[in-house]
Design an enzyme around this catalytic site. Structure first.
Site, short mmCIF file in Angstrom:
data_model
loop_
_atom_site.label_atom_id
_atom_site.label_comp_id
_atom_site.label_asym_id
_atom_site.label_seq_id
_atom_site.Cartn_x
_atom_site.Cartn_y
_atom_site.Cartn_z
CB ALA A 157 41.90 30.45 55.08
CD GLU B 6 38.08 39.01 65.78
OE1 GLU B 6 37.47 38.83 64.71
OE2 GLU B 6 38.79 38.50 66.34
#
Length: 435
Positions: free
Chosen positions: A187, A384
């Site tokens: 999140a 990433e």
């Protein structure tokens, strides 16, 4: 847009905000800092993990050579002394976490409908991080204005009864290869959401000018896999990671630890429901992972490639996450990762490195990356996103567009590669574990 319709939009937004307000107090990080420590090996990594397990710190990223972690204000002296005792020096990356959050989120309050927004039909921009309401507004815009090119589909529902939406982009050719892109699993990783939205926007709104290897794909894009957690980061705790499923003591499961690929490895799987990497009571216990299992696992035509967007670290990762040995497709993974790395560098001069997750960062069980690969999605990758720790999860809004551009460059290079390579089926022993 007529005045009546505009007024109705304002009225509906006001009702929604009022009815969905949380009763929880907002989490603050006043005085908390983010530190970085250079590590020398497994012993140092284990010590940082111990500090995390003791709730002295909260790890942001951990690799064999570096650890970034948040230190609460009240524990800074204690943690400093413990690091000194282990001959570990730290650098302060973020002097005051709450101040950085405030700087970034001043612009997150839903914008009013400007003349430009009314003309566009949505309020999404690359100058601020959008709330879920604005993202769904954008989905509705796509469904109305680009109905011949894309469909907005609901693939599942969350514990708090929000919809998990996927945008299905296709020129209608049933033979198109499928590429799946997901964002917002964790999140707090807001830039993964905006990057997925940026890729989506570029493919759809500029479809006619795209290269053939973009147009001849079926793109499945899920910008917010974890809408409950995403809303929670906007309303209560900016650094929340998990979903919002309720348990006896704590809330939330780490969605990216809940797939059944190597889910139960003792010593790697997290069984404490209060930890941020909690794997869940069993594999596929969560509605979000079940939605992806149904989407990928039960499809007659599986994706040929998958990009799971996360932050942060400037890394391109491929399987395995919980096994030491390379996959049978290791050479292909390296080849594609190098292509994506090069594409990103040409786009933004950002340097990314790549490798198998287990060796590049740390062992992780139950990841979407490994599960997708085990189901035949040969080209399964995690990116990433930047940066390397200077701001971590709190990358500022001014970086949204440039980050989106470099991720779109990576997606383009992946699409170009799979355009000329056939998907191969997993070998019989590809799911064997190393232990």
């Amino acid at each position: 847009m007529p005045f009546v319709k505009t007024y109705w939009i304002f009225f509906c937004i006001a009702i929604h905000v009022t009815s969905s307000q949380t009763v929880e107090d907002k989490v603050t990080y006043n005085g908390s800092q983010v530190w970085q420590v250079e590590l020398q090996g497994a012993e140092d990594m284990a010590y940082i993990q111990k500090l995390h397990d003791n709730k002295d710190i909260s790890i942001w990223t951990l690799t064999p050579t570096r650890a970034d972690f948040l230190v609460p204000d009240r524990l800074k002296l204690k943690v400093h002394r413990r690091l000194v005792a282990k001959h570990l020096n730290h650098t302060v990356l973020i002097l005051d976490v709450q101040r950085r959050i405030d700087l970034n989120t001043q612009q997150v309050v839903p914008a009013l409908w400007t003349e430009n927004a009314l003309r566009d039909g949505h309020r999404l921009s690359w100058k601020k991080f959008p709330t879920l309401d604005i993202i769904e507004e954008y989905y509705n815009f796509l469904a109305e204005d680009y109905s011949s090119l894309c469909r907005v589909q609901t693939i599942g529902y969350t514990a708090e009864n929000r919809t998990i939406k996927m945008i299905n982009i296709t020129d209608g050719n049933p033979k198109n290869k499928i590429i799946l892109i997901t964002g917002g699993s964790h999140a707090r990783e807001w830039v993964s959401v905006t990057s997925a939205l940026y890729i989506l926007n570029n493919i759809v709104t500029k479809f006619d000018t795209q290269s053939s290897y973009i147009k001849n794909k079926n793109w499945l894009i899920i910008p917010v896999l974890n809408p409950d957690g995403y809303v929670y980061t906007h309303t209560v705790d900016r650094l929340w990671r998990k979903n919002r499923r309720n348990f006896k003591r704590c809330k939330g499961v780490d969605i990216n630890r809940n797939f059944d690929s190597d889910w139960g490895i003792v010593g790697i799987k997290e069984s404490d429901e209060c930890k941020i990497t909690y794997s869940g009571p069993y594999a596929f216990s969560e509605r979000e992972t079940k939605a992806l299992r149904h989407l990928v696992g039960s499809s007659v035509r599986k994706p040929v490639a998958m990009l799971d967007l996360h932050s942060y670290g400037n890394l391109i990762l491929f399987p395995w996450s919980a096994r030491t040995q390379p996959t049978e497709d290791y050479n292909k993974h390296v080849e594609v990762a190098e292509l994506m790395r090069s594409a990103i560098f040409k786009s933004s001069k950002e340097n990314y490195t790549y490798g198998a997750t287990y060796h590049k960062i740390y062992p992780a069980t139950g990841t979407f990356l490994d599960w997708a690969y085990s189901k035949g999605v040969v080209h399964s990758y995690v990116i990433e996103i930047k940066d390397k720790g200077k701001l971590g999860f709190l990358i500022p809004p001014k970086e949204i567009e440039d980050t989106g551009k470099e991720l779109f460059a990576a997606a383009r290079s992946l699409a170009k590669y799979v355009n000329h390579h056939k998907r191969q089926i997993e070998s019989k022993d590809a799911r064997k574990t190393w232990f």
